[in-house]
Motif scaffolding. Structure first.
Motif, mmCIF file in Angstrom:
data_model
loop_
_atom_site.group_PDB
_atom_site.id
_atom_site.type_symbol
_atom_site.label_atom_id
_atom_site.label_comp_id
_atom_site.label_asym_id
_atom_site.label_seq_id
_atom_site.Cartn_x
_atom_site.Cartn_y
_atom_site.Cartn_z
ATOM 1 N N THR A 69 -9.227 11.591 -10.578
ATOM 2 C CA THR A 69 -7.947 12.161 -10.888
ATOM 3 C C THR A 69 -7.218 12.915 -9.816
ATOM 4 O O THR A 69 -6.127 12.877 -9.424
ATOM 5 C CB THR A 69 -7.867 13.062 -12.197
ATOM 6 N N ALA A 70 -8.082 13.579 -9.081
ATOM 7 C CA ALA A 70 -7.898 14.748 -8.205
ATOM 8 C C ALA A 70 -7.344 13.779 -6.854
ATOM 9 O O ALA A 70 -6.552 14.140 -6.336
ATOM 10 C CB ALA A 70 -8.856 15.668 -7.845
ATOM 11 N N ASN A 72 -2.071 8.751 -3.257
ATOM 12 C CA ASN A 72 -1.349 7.909 -4.196
ATOM 13 C C ASN A 72 -1.652 6.441 -4.304
ATOM 14 O O ASN A 72 -1.704 5.976 -5.278
ATOM 15 C CB ASN A 72 0.157 8.212 -4.081
ATOM 16 N N ASN A 73 -1.801 5.909 -3.113
ATOM 17 C CA ASN A 73 -1.882 4.254 -2.951
ATOM 18 C C ASN A 73 -3.186 4.218 -2.246
ATOM 19 O O ASN A 73 -3.388 2.757 -2.303
ATOM 20 C CB ASN A 73 -0.480 4.019 -2.174
ATOM 21 N N ARG A 74 -3.887 4.882 -2.121
ATOM 22 C CA ARG A 74 -5.284 4.467 -1.350
ATOM 23 C C ARG A 74 -6.011 3.570 -2.176
ATOM 24 O O ARG A 74 -6.484 3.955 -3.251
ATOM 25 C CB ARG A 74 -5.872 5.629 -0.902
ATOM 26 N N PRO A 75 -6.338 2.238 -1.653
ATOM 27 C CA PRO A 75 -7.369 1.433 -2.389
ATOM 28 C C PRO A 75 -8.430 2.327 -2.757
ATOM 29 O O PRO A 75 -9.247 2.894 -1.841
ATOM 30 C CB PRO A 75 -7.529 0.249 -1.884
ATOM 31 N N GLN A 86 -7.003 5.580 -16.986
ATOM 32 C CA GLN A 86 -6.751 4.489 -15.973
ATOM 33 C C GLN A 86 -5.665 4.906 -14.858
ATOM 34 O O GLN A 86 -5.088 5.749 -14.952
ATOM 35 C CB GLN A 86 -5.457 3.571 -16.978
ATOM 36 N N LEU A 87 -6.076 4.455 -13.787
ATOM 37 C CA LEU A 87 -5.486 4.520 -12.340
ATOM 38 C C LEU A 87 -5.105 3.564 -11.774
ATOM 39 O O LEU A 87 -5.904 2.736 -11.697
ATOM 40 C CB LEU A 87 -6.496 5.706 -11.612
#
Length: 202
Positions: A44-45, A51-54, A83-84
């Motif tokens: 979560t952190a 935001n978009n890093r795999p 879920q992320l």
């Protein structure tokens, strides 16, 4: 993805190769999970700043981790409760029969379940060819045939014992074969039950 199979079949090696590709080619992040609740907090952190890093999470020996920490937070991690985006969860186990069916029979948690068996003849040929490029063709073929059912760790021991320590080839194979037979027996001298979903008692 849940990868299952006998110890030494190469599950951890596959994870390290996937991790290297993700990091080098996709600039991704790999998170190895011990405590699922801590993993949820960390993910979560991380998502707040990346935001978009795999991201790939890895839970090795999932059955042991579930036994240690309980099922609730792992089920939350792998299901819609937590879920992320752009996160892939990888897990391994030697004993899939020890996992509750809520893990193995629900695609929303693991939509790919893959058995990783011991190296095939072609894989053993390739391994010895790379690790010992000076081997002649007859020796390469002989080692590859004699190592049927060997794990990657056993293949490495063949190379070390014979090539590095100059031990007798027949003695090395006899020792490793004896070791494999002992591992397959339980305390009563009976053959161990094979791990697999067909043995699931849940």
């Amino acid at each position: 993805m849940l990868m299952w199979g006998p110890p030494g079949s190469g599950k951890t090696s596959a994870i390290w190769q996937m991790s290297e590709i993700l990091i080098k080619e996709r600039q991704g992040a790999v998170i190895f999970i011990q405590d699922p609740q801590v993993a949820i907090w960390c993910l979560t952190a991380l998502r707040r700043v990346e935001n978009n890093r795999p991201i790939v999470t890895v839970a090795e020996d999932l059955d042991a981790l579930v036994q240690m920490h309980g099922e609730h937070h792992f089920l939350a991690l792998y299901d819609g409760e937590f879920q992320l985006d752009n996160v892939v969860h990888l897990a391994t186990t030697n004993y899939p029969d020890r996992l509750d069916r809520r893990f193995v029979d629900r695609p929303s948690r693991f939509d790919t379940i893959m058995r990783i068996g011991m190296p095939t003849l072609d894989a053993r040929l390739a391994y010895f060819s790379v690790k010992e490029p000076t081997l002649d063709k007859d020796t390469l073929n002989r080692w590859s045939i004699r190592t049927e059912g060997y794990s990657v760790a056993h293949l490495r021991e063949v190379c070390i014992a014979i090539q590095c320590f100059n031990q007798d080839e027949d003695e090395v194979f006899e020792r490793l074969d004896k070791m494999k037979r002992l591992i397959q027996l339980n305390s009563d001298g009976d053959e161990r039950e094979s791990a697999g979903f067909l043995n699931h008692k849940g």
